[in-house]
Motif scaffolding. Structure first.
Motif, PDB file in Angstrom:
ATOM      1  N   UNK A 157      65.893  37.786  31.024  1.00 13.10           N
ATOM      2  CA  UNK A 157      65.522  36.407  30.733  1.00 13.10           C
ATOM      3  C   UNK A 157      64.194  36.029  31.376  1.00 13.10           C
ATOM      4  N   UNK A 158      63.772  36.797  32.359  1.00 18.23           N
ATOM      5  CA  UNK A 158      62.469  36.592  32.998  1.00 18.23           C
ATOM      6  C   UNK A 158      61.626  37.837  32.777  1.00 18.23           C
ATOM      7  N   UNK A 159      60.313  37.621  32.680  1.00 19.57           N
ATOM      8  CA  UNK A 159      59.403  38.743  32.481  1.00 19.57           C
ATOM      9  C   UNK A 159      59.076  39.450  33.804  1.00 19.57           C
ATOM     10  N   UNK A 160      59.199  38.733  34.894  1.00 22.57           N
ATOM     11  CA  UNK A 160      58.907  39.272  36.236  1.00 22.57           C
ATOM     12  C   UNK A 160      60.116  39.016  37.129  1.00 22.57           C
ATOM     13  N   UNK A 161      60.321  39.846  38.156  1.00 24.43           N
ATOM     14  CA  UNK A 161      61.483  39.656  39.045  1.00 24.43           C
ATOM     15  C   UNK A 161      61.278  38.573  40.108  1.00 24.43           C
ATOM     16  N   UNK A 162      60.250  37.750  39.946  1.00 23.22           N
ATOM     17  CA  UNK A 162      59.985  36.676  40.913  1.00 23.22           C
ATOM     18  C   UNK A 162      59.704  35.382  40.228  1.00 23.22           C
TER      19      UNK A 162
END
Length: 162
Positions: A157-162
């Motif tokens: 659901x997110x492109x980056x883990x942050x």
């Protein structure tokens, strides 16, 4: 401490900050008009960057306002939370562009504190929040976002883990 109210505000903050991410996944590039319309600041860098869209801001305000009465606070509080969270996010993006950091890059603290601190301060008088309430809310949001972002990344659901 107003623990229930802080919890309600944390849910609203999550909705306010999460709606633009969900909208991007649902709509892809459709309706993603950059808020700054590609404006270049006098330092030669984008004002906010292409990832800050009108769709994200409007979606955040609509979803958070509509959800507020389901969570507890008045819809006006939802609108304040969303508007101030988006202002905090834009502030972070503006500063990151001045620091020459690329869009969607991580800046620990800068990415999380303004988008929770601005709304808590904006609601302070209306909800009689103490500075301890605000500090607790910002601290929980900061830690929660770090954990939740990684989970959302694993769920694609997110492109980056942050």
């Amino acid at each position: 401490m107003q623990y229930l109210l802080i919890l309600q505000l944390l849910v609203l903050l999550t909705l306010a900050n999460g709606t633009p991410i969900v909208a991007k996944k649902i709509f892809g590039p459709r309706f993603s008009f950059p808020l700054d319309a590609g404006t270049i600041f006098f330092d030669g860098r984008p004002l906010f960057g292409h990832s800050k869209t009108i769709r994200g801001i409007v979606g955040s305000i609509l979803v958070t306002t509509a959800s507020a009465s389901l969570i507890g606070p008045d819809p006006a509080i939802g609108a304040i939370v969303a508007g101030a969270a988006m202002a905090g996010d834009l502030f972070s993006s503006f500063v990151k562009r001045r620091l020459n950091l690329p869009p969607s890059s991580q800046a620990l603290g800068l990415d999380h504190v303004p988008e929770s601190l601005f709304p808590m301060l904006a609601c302070r008088d209306a909800l009689s929040l103490t500075f301890a309430d605000i500090a607790l809310g910002v601290g929980i949001f900061f830690i929660g976002v770090l954990v939740l972002s990684r989970l959302l990344f694993r769920a694609h659901l997110r492109d980056e883990p942050y």
